[in-house]
Design a protein around this motif. Structure first.
Motif, PDB file in Angstrom:
ATOM      1  N   LYS A   1       0.848  -1.190   0.000  1.00 16.67           N
ATOM      2  CA  LYS A   1       0.000   0.000   0.000  1.00 16.67           C
ATOM      3  C   LYS A   1       0.887   1.244   0.000  1.00 16.67           C
ATOM      4  O   LYS A   1       1.916   1.274   0.682  1.00 16.67           O
ATOM      5  CB  LYS A   1      -0.905  -0.004   1.231  1.00 16.67           C
ATOM      6  N   PRO A   2       0.509   2.264  -0.752  1.00 23.65           N
ATOM      7  CA  PRO A   2       1.368   3.451  -0.876  1.00 23.65           C
ATOM      8  C   PRO A   2       1.706   4.138   0.440  1.00 23.65           C
ATOM      9  O   PRO A   2       2.836   4.581   0.644  1.00 23.65           O
ATOM     10  CB  PRO A   2       0.553   4.390  -1.772  1.00 23.65           C
ATOM     11  N   PHE A   3       0.780   4.200   1.379  1.00 20.61           N
ATOM     12  CA  PHE A   3       1.048   4.902   2.628  1.00 20.61           C
ATOM     13  C   PHE A   3       2.009   4.155   3.543  1.00 20.61           C
ATOM     14  O   PHE A   3       2.473   4.699   4.545  1.00 20.61           O
ATOM     15  CB  PHE A   3      -0.258   5.240   3.369  1.00 20.61           C
ATOM     16  N   LYS A   4       2.360   2.924   3.196  1.00 15.54           N
ATOM     17  CA  LYS A   4       3.313   2.142   3.978  1.00 15.54           C
ATOM     18  C   LYS A   4       4.748   2.245   3.457  1.00 15.54           C
ATOM     19  O   LYS A   4       5.670   1.674   4.028  1.00 15.54           O
ATOM     20  CB  LYS A   4       2.887   0.667   3.992  1.00 15.54           C
ATOM     21  N   LEU A   5       4.959   2.993   2.378  1.00 14.10           N
ATOM     22  CA  LEU A   5       6.281   3.067   1.758  1.00 14.10           C
ATOM     23  C   LEU A   5       7.345   3.589   2.712  1.00 14.10           C
ATOM     24  O   LEU A   5       8.425   3.003   2.822  1.00 14.10           O
ATOM     25  CB  LEU A   5       6.238   3.934   0.494  1.00 14.10           C
ATOM     26  N   ASP A   6       7.078   4.679   3.418  1.00 12.69           N
ATOM     27  CA  ASP A   6       8.085   5.236   4.332  1.00 12.69           C
ATOM     28  C   ASP A   6       8.436   4.265   5.443  1.00 12.69           C
ATOM     29  O   ASP A   6       9.608   4.135   5.816  1.00 12.69           O
ATOM     30  CB  ASP A   6       7.601   6.563   4.915  1.00 12.69           C
ATOM     31  N   ASP A   7       7.443   3.562   5.980  1.00 10.67           N
ATOM     32  CA  ASP A   7       7.702   2.578   7.033  1.00 10.67           C
ATOM     33  C   ASP A   7       8.586   1.447   6.520  1.00 10.67           C
ATOM     34  O   ASP A   7       9.521   1.011   7.206  1.00 10.67           O
ATOM     35  CB  ASP A   7       6.382   1.993   7.558  1.00 10.67           C
ATOM     36  N   VAL A   8       8.303   0.973   5.313  1.00 15.52           N
ATOM     37  CA  VAL A   8       9.090  -0.118   4.734  1.00 15.52           C
ATOM     38  C   VAL A   8      10.510   0.356   4.432  1.00 15.52           C
ATOM     39  O   VAL A   8      11.487  -0.337   4.734  1.00 15.52           O
ATOM     40  CB  VAL A   8       8.408  -0.678   3.465  1.00 15.52           C
ATOM     41  N   ARG A   9      10.640   1.555   3.883  1.00 11.50           N
ATOM     42  CA  ARG A   9      11.976   2.092   3.583  1.00 11.50           C
ATOM     43  C   ARG A   9      12.812   2.210   4.860  1.00 11.50           C
ATOM     44  O   ARG A   9      13.986   1.838   4.876  1.00 11.50           O
ATOM     45  CB  ARG A   9      11.853   3.446   2.900  1.00 11.50           C
ATOM     46  N   ASP A  10      12.208   2.696   5.933  1.00 13.05           N
ATOM     47  CA  ASP A  10      12.922   2.816   7.207  1.00 13.05           C
ATOM     48  C   ASP A  10      13.317   1.446   7.749  1.00 13.05           C
ATOM     49  O   ASP A  10      14.432   1.259   8.242  1.00 13.05           O
ATOM     50  CB  ASP A  10      12.062   3.557   8.236  1.00 13.05           C
ATOM     51  N   ALA A  11      12.411   0.472   7.661  1.00 10.74           N
ATOM     52  CA  ALA A  11      12.701  -0.878   8.149  1.00 10.74           C
ATOM     53  C   ALA A  11      13.844  -1.509   7.359  1.00 10.74           C
ATOM     54  O   ALA A  11      14.719  -2.169   7.929  1.00 10.74           O
ATOM     55  CB  ALA A  11      11.445  -1.743   8.057  1.00 10.74           C
TER      56      ALA A  11
ATOM     57  N   VAL B   1      17.577 -12.753   2.421  1.00  8.52           N
ATOM     58  CA  VAL B   1      16.167 -12.901   2.052  1.00  8.52           C
ATOM     59  C   VAL B   1      15.258 -12.898   3.277  1.00  8.52           C
ATOM     60  O   VAL B   1      14.286 -12.151   3.336  1.00  8.52           O
ATOM     61  CB  VAL B   1      15.934 -14.175   1.209  1.00  8.52           C
ATOM     62  N   GLU B   2      15.566 -13.723   4.271  1.00  9.83           N
ATOM     63  CA  GLU B   2      14.691 -13.823   5.441  1.00  9.83           C
ATOM     64  C   GLU B   2      14.536 -12.493   6.162  1.00  9.83           C
ATOM     65  O   GLU B   2      13.425 -12.090   6.512  1.00  9.83           O
ATOM     66  CB  GLU B   2      15.222 -14.879   6.410  1.00  9.83           C
ATOM     67  N   SER B   3      15.643 -11.798   6.394  1.00 10.27           N
ATOM     68  CA  SER B   3      15.569 -10.538   7.133  1.00 10.27           C
ATOM     69  C   SER B   3      14.827  -9.466   6.350  1.00 10.27           C
ATOM     70  O   SER B   3      14.073  -8.677   6.920  1.00 10.27           O
ATOM     71  CB  SER B   3      16.966 -10.050   7.532  1.00 10.27           C
TER      72      SER B   3
ATOM     73  N   ALA C   1      16.233   0.171   5.732  1.00  5.21           N
ATOM     74  CA  ALA C   1      17.464   0.906   6.073  1.00  5.21           C
ATOM     75  C   ALA C   1      18.027   0.407   7.397  1.00  5.21           C
ATOM     76  O   ALA C   1      19.252   0.305   7.561  1.00  5.21           O
ATOM     77  CB  ALA C   1      17.179   2.399   6.135  1.00  5.21           C
ATOM     78  N   ASN C   2      17.153   0.056   8.338  1.00  6.91           N
ATOM     79  CA  ASN C   2      17.596  -0.425   9.649  1.00  6.91           C
ATOM     80  C   ASN C   2      18.323  -1.759   9.581  1.00  6.91           C
ATOM     81  O   ASN C   2      19.122  -2.073  10.465  1.00  6.91           O
ATOM     82  CB  ASN C   2      16.411  -0.539  10.613  1.00  6.91           C
ATOM     83  N   ILE C   3      18.051  -2.553   8.543  1.00  8.40           N
ATOM     84  CA  ILE C   3      18.752  -3.835   8.409  1.00  8.40           C
ATOM     85  C   ILE C   3      19.870  -3.771   7.382  1.00  8.40           C
ATOM     86  O   ILE C   3      20.443  -4.792   7.011  1.00  8.40           O
ATOM     87  CB  ILE C   3      17.777  -4.995   8.101  1.00  8.40           C
ATOM     88  N   GLY C   4      20.175  -2.574   6.894  1.00  8.73           N
ATOM     89  CA  GLY C   4      21.338  -2.398   6.028  1.00  8.73           C
ATOM     90  C   GLY C   4      21.096  -2.470   4.534  1.00  8.73           C
ATOM     91  O   GLY C   4      22.054  -2.552   3.763  1.00  8.73           O
TER      92      GLY C   4
END
Length: 112
Positions: free
Chosen positions: A9-19, A70-72, A21-24
């Motif tokens: 969903k488009p409104f979840k893009l920032d949350d996914v991008r941050d998540a 893949v898993e992370s 970035a947090n795993i590298g």
């Protein structure tokens, strides 16, 4: 190497991008797309007229990653993009045969 494609969903893009970035994860490609799955669109009212929206706005993420990530990456996307409601999206994982960095000519894992 794997190519991971996620439709969210488009409104979840920032949350996914941050998540991610947090795993590298350093790079993703984002495309605005339209589509539908089980939700099969919905009906809306506009200026008193009712019409059916068959294709819903979504965001497609494409991420080239090493096989051991893949898993992370999947866990990060599922936890960040999930709302528990229909239409949260899907993740597709494919084998990635080769990657070439245009600027340097690096190939394989070095190009990721």
């Amino acid at each position: 190497m794997k190519m991971l494609t996620a439709i969210i969903k488009p409104f979840k893009l920032d949350d996914v991008r941050d998540a991610l970035a947090n795993i590298g994860i350093k790079g993703i490609t984002v495309t605005e797309v339209k589509g539908f799955g089980r939700q099969k669109g919905h009906t809306e009212l506009y200026r008193g007229a009712e019409y059916v929206v068959d294709f819903l706005p979504k965001v497609k993420l494409e991420i080239a990653i090493a096989g051991d990530q893949v898993e992370s990456v999947v866990e990060a996307i599922v936890s960040a993009a999930g709302t528990g409601k229909i239409g949260d999206g899907k993740i597709f994982i494919q084998e990635l045969e080769s990657v070439i960095r245009i600027r340097t000519g690096e190939t394989g894992h070095d190009a990721l």
